[in-house]
Enzyme design. Structure first.
Site, PDB file in Angstrom:
ATOM      1  N   GLU A 423      69.515-112.057 115.042  1.00  0.00           N
ATOM      2  CA  GLU A 423      68.196-111.436 114.790  1.00  0.00           C
ATOM      3  C   GLU A 423      67.448-111.526 115.960  1.00  0.00           C
ATOM      4  O   GLU A 423      67.139-112.703 116.729  1.00  0.00           O
ATOM      5  CB  GLU A 423      67.409-112.177 113.678  1.00  0.00           C
ATOM      6  CG  GLU A 423      65.919-111.558 113.691  1.00  0.00           C
ATOM      7  CD  GLU A 423      64.954-112.705 113.058  1.00  0.00           C
ATOM      8  OE1 GLU A 423      63.921-112.362 112.938  1.00  0.00           O
ATOM      9  OE2 GLU A 423      65.709-113.523 112.336  1.00  0.00           O
ATOM     10  N   ASP A 497      66.205-116.357 111.847  1.00  0.00           N
ATOM     11  CA  ASP A 497      65.140-117.260 111.851  1.00  0.00           C
ATOM     12  C   ASP A 497      64.965-118.002 110.519  1.00  0.00           C
ATOM     13  O   ASP A 497      65.133-117.159 109.579  1.00  0.00           O
ATOM     14  CB  ASP A 497      63.908-116.776 112.558  1.00  0.00           C
ATOM     15  CG  ASP A 497      63.822-116.536 114.099  1.00  0.00           C
ATOM     16  OD1 ASP A 497      64.805-117.327 114.732  1.00  0.00           O
ATOM     17  OD2 ASP A 497      62.943-115.995 114.308  1.00  0.00           O
ATOM     18  N   ASP A 501      60.610-113.147 107.563  1.00  0.00           N
ATOM     19  CA  ASP A 501      61.347-112.228 108.204  1.00  0.00           C
ATOM     20  C   ASP A 501      62.848-112.376 108.388  1.00  0.00           C
ATOM     21  O   ASP A 501      63.815-111.529 108.053  1.00  0.00           O
ATOM     22  CB  ASP A 501      60.751-111.918 109.423  1.00  0.00           C
ATOM     23  CG  ASP A 501      59.487-111.086 109.437  1.00  0.00           C
ATOM     24  OD1 ASP A 501      59.275-110.482 108.208  1.00  0.00           O
ATOM     25  OD2 ASP A 501      58.535-111.059 110.350  1.00  0.00           O
TER      26      ASP A 501
END
Length: 790
Positions: A423, A497, A501
């Protein structure tokens, strides 16, 4: 190593009766973990379902008891109660104590049966701490009890009745199983499936620990089933197509429905066994459906342009249940996951030809809707051909077609190569700096990828991030072009993470792989990286801990070293103390509200306590006196029994200096108290107070659970140095390598599909267009949420 040369007739050990089952339980039920535990219940209930399939049973009830035992009862014919003509002892005892015995071996006893090995209930008996069988048959009630497979009383008539049926109560043996706690949800899911597959059979399940229950009854059978599977999807057809017929001695049932998704979902069963590997019956369904539909379209000239519609085009958006019931089916492999009987293919095709052609003639509007969707699928498939160009592997003679942001590895052997899908460019940059270039590739993604649950092939292929994934992996994407053998990496690691999100991006990627590259998951190539939360040191030992639960496990393991508890088998230490920790934490929460430990801990383990007891004066008086004798009221200035005239029930009232608490039906029904009761069962496994524990030979005594838990935790933490880590996005390359990328020290979670039907439903519910079921799901599971951005 000294060799033992004495190998004689005496060296050969003969295991008699059910001893082989206890010696090697995995050979009979697969494992001794939760899957094997629940297999015991399925073995027993399969016998009741066989009675239902034979037309002799209409109701089955399952009850989970507070002590961990379970009861399965049916209203079938009941196991024969006379003496067995060959064994010379009661037939019930033969069935319960002898492997390979039962009505399934006599072809006249059952037309179609799921359990063909005849080891079911005897294996359950062997692996149970105790098992009780009660049979109602021939006007009498008969009973026998067993302990670890051996009878402890004579099989005897204990009463009279006008009913018939079999009731089996057993408790899984903690000497055998890693856990003995049955999952209400796991059992309910299987019972729901069985109710759908056996129209008119009522299956109920109740959990005494949590006061919850469900009844499954599907008068509509598999028609109701296919509706249920599509409840969170937009429908193309209002009512399912239902096909039923018999070819020779094979019964065939099919129900199908079309939704507006871009995937097909076919669930096939043989004698109630889910054949997740498909087989001849499923092949017959696909072949017949494609041929019948194309013949109808060509006969009526419904195609204005020349399209070569394939079966995949025609089945896009289909949801189908295929159930075959036959005598002595042939399966491929021990797991019964794939049907091999060639006769089943012929039977399915024959039944479909007899019905489906007439249905299409009578429903031209439905044909048009299916055809329009198939044409769109054909056009999307044509667009998907572009993906073929993305599958080439770079070599010295080719121009690279790999995405520019991919940092590829030097290794060309897929089995030795791995790729991190990362990401963000920031984390991607750190990953590129710390990776091992020989075998580790890094593919950073910018932002969130497309939600493929709501998109077609052509739209998916226009998404830059998905194109990068397709290009990097090399397999192609469409059904005809996807080739798992061209996969460039056998470890595909999603690394995001540890925030909301990151979880969303992981979910979007999982949706993509499940819908369009499922073979990657099925072959075990997909993983999720788990950055650690802690680093712990003790002397020369270093270890990474990834979450609070793992930390708790580590401290428990350390704290339980060199400990002996007479009342508890050693292999139960971990599970019992883990649940007692949760119990202790819940008691602390009650105490903060003013409901102190002496009171709540006694209520948690009081035998027979449930919401309905508050209408019984005698029970409440006994409970009140018990609590008083145990000193449970010591923190309260006033305690009394109060009668509620409005609801005709009794309350126990306790008052402190500032608060007044009422123990009544409502309080007993709260999720918190139900959970305390559930966890209290584990406390009872420690025996009576005071609790005695041997530590390196010395006996230590504890007056309550709190003292014991504190002692174990302090032992676990002794000499430990604990460092807490920040999130993935804030790690420098050295930290990222040390915690998440280095194969020697990282932790990866492998993605598996245990229940494809449940996974399909969940992806549709959470990622699809229909809002109402998603809202309902959120409301039901809100209390389980942990990381919430508000």
């Amino acid at each position: 190593m000294e060799l033992n040369k004495d190998y004689s007739e005496a060296s050969i050990k003969v295991l008699e009766g059910l001893d082989p089952v206890r010696q090697r339980p995995g050979m009979y039920i697969g494992s001794t973990n939760t899957k094997g535990l629940h297999h015991l219940v399925f073995e027993v209930i399969d016998n009741s379902i066989d009675e239902a399939m034979a037309g002799f049973c209409s109701k089955i009830s399952v009850t989970l008891h507070i002590d961990g035992s379970i009861t399965i009862e049916d209203d079938g014919r009941g196991i024969p109660v006379g003496n067995h003509p060959v064994a010379g002892k009661p037939t019930v005892e033969v069935v319960m104590t002898t492997l390979h015995s039962g009505g399934k071996f006599n072809s006249g006893a059952y037309y179609a049966s799921g359990g063909l090995h005849g080891v079911g209930v005897s294996v359950v008996n062997a692996l149970s701490e105790f098992l009780e069988v009660t049979v109602r048959r021939n006007g009498g009630i008969y009973y026998q009890k067993y302990e670890r497979g051996k009878p402890v009383c004579e099989f005897d008539k204990i009463g009279k009745t006008s009913k018939s049926g079999t009731k089996i109560t057993f408790k899984a043996d903690p000497q055998i199983f890693e856990t003995t706690e049955f999952s209400y949800e796991t059992l309910a899911r299987r019972f729901r499936e069985l109710a759908f597959l056996n129209s008119g059979v009522e299956i109920s399940i109740s959990d005494e620990k949590d006061d919850k229950s469900k009844t499954f009854f599907a008068e509509g059978g598999i028609v109701s089933y296919v509706k249920f599977l599509n409840k969170s999807k937009g429908l193309l057809i209002d009512e399912p197509v239902y096909i039923q017929g018999k070819y020779e001695d094979i019964l065939v049932e099919i129900s199908l429905l079309y939704n507006d998704s871009y995937n097909e979902a076919i669930y096939s069963f043989v004698n109630n066994i889910h054949t997740d590997g498909g087989g001849t019956h499923e092949a017959g369904f696909k072949a017949a459906y494609t041929k019948i539909f194309n013949s109808f379209v060509n006969k009526h000239g419904l195609l204005k342009e020349k399209f070569n519609l394939t079966g995949d085009d025609i089945r896009e958006g289909i949801s189908a249940i295929l159930s075959v019931k036959m005598n002595e089916p042939v399966f491929e492999g021990q797991t019964k996951g794939k049907l091999g009987s060639s006769k089943a293919k012929t039977a399915v095709e024959n039944v479909m030809y007899n019905y489906l052609t007439d249905y299409l003639e009578e429903n031209p509007s439905i044909v048009k809707r299916i055809l329009d969707k198939a044409i769109q699928a054909f056009r999307a498939r044509e667009a998907a051909r572009k993906a073929k160009e993305l599958t080439r592997r770079k070599n010295a003679l080719e121009v690279s077609t790999l995405p520019g942001k991919l940092a590829d590895c030097q290794e060309k052997d897929p089995s030795k190569s791995e790729i991190f899908i990362v990401e963000g460019d920031s984390a991607g940059g750190s990953a590129k700096q710390c990776r091992h270039r020989k075998f580790q590739a890094i593919l950073p993604l910018k932002g969130k990828i497309l939600n493929v649950e709501k998109a077609r092939y052509d739209k998916i292929l226009s998404n830059n991030e998905i194109k990068s994934i397709i290009t990097a992996l090399g397999t192609g994407i469409s059904k005809n072009d996807f080739n798992i053998e061209k996969l460039r990496y056998h470890k595909i690691i999603i690394m995001t993470d540890a925030d909301v999100d990151g979880a969303h991006i992981t979910t979007l990627l999982l949706t993509y792989f499940f819908r369009y590259m499922r073979q990657i998951i099925e072959r075990g190539y997909l993983y999720i990286a788990k950055p650690p939360l802690y680093k712990i040191k003790k002397g020369k030992m270093e270890r990474y801990i990834h979450d609070e639960e793992e930390m708790e496990d580590f401290l428990l393991d350390s704290g339980l070293v060199d400990i002996e508890i007479d009342e508890l088998p050693e292999h139960r230490y971990k599970e019992v103390f883990k649940n007692i920790l949760a119990y202790d934490d819940l008691l602390n929460k009650f105490a903060r509200k003013g409901l102190y430990r002496p009171l709540m801990s006694e209520l948690a383990v009081y035998e027979g306590l449930n919401a309905s007891n508050f209408s019984q004066e005698g029970f409440i008086e006994d409970l009140f006196q018990y609590l008083k004798d145990k000193g449970a009221f010591e923190h309260y200035k006033n305690t009394e029994i109060e009668y509620n005239y409005e609801f005709d029930r009794y309350n126990i009232v306790v008052e402190s200096e500032t608060k007044r608490f009422v123990f009544n039906t409502e309080f007993m029904s709260t999720p918190e108290f139900k959970e305390l009761r559930r966890l209290g069962v584990f406390v009872s496994e420690l025996g009576s107070k005071p609790y005695k524990v041997k530590v390196n030979g010395d006996v230590k005594t504890f007056d309550n659970v709190k003292e014991l838990i504190t002692f174990i935790e302090e032992r676990g933490k002794k000499g430990l140095s604990i460092q807490r880590y920040k999130g993935l996005g804030e790690m420098n390359p050295e930290q990222l390598w040390e915690t998440t990328v280095d194969p020697e020290r990282r932790s990866l979670y492998q993605v598996k599909i245990e229940d494809a039907e449940a996974a399909d439903e969940l992806f549709s519910l959470l990622m699809g267009d229909i809002v109402a079921p998603r809202r309902e799901f959120i409301e039901e599971n809100a209390l389980k949420a942990k990381n919430i951005d508000i």
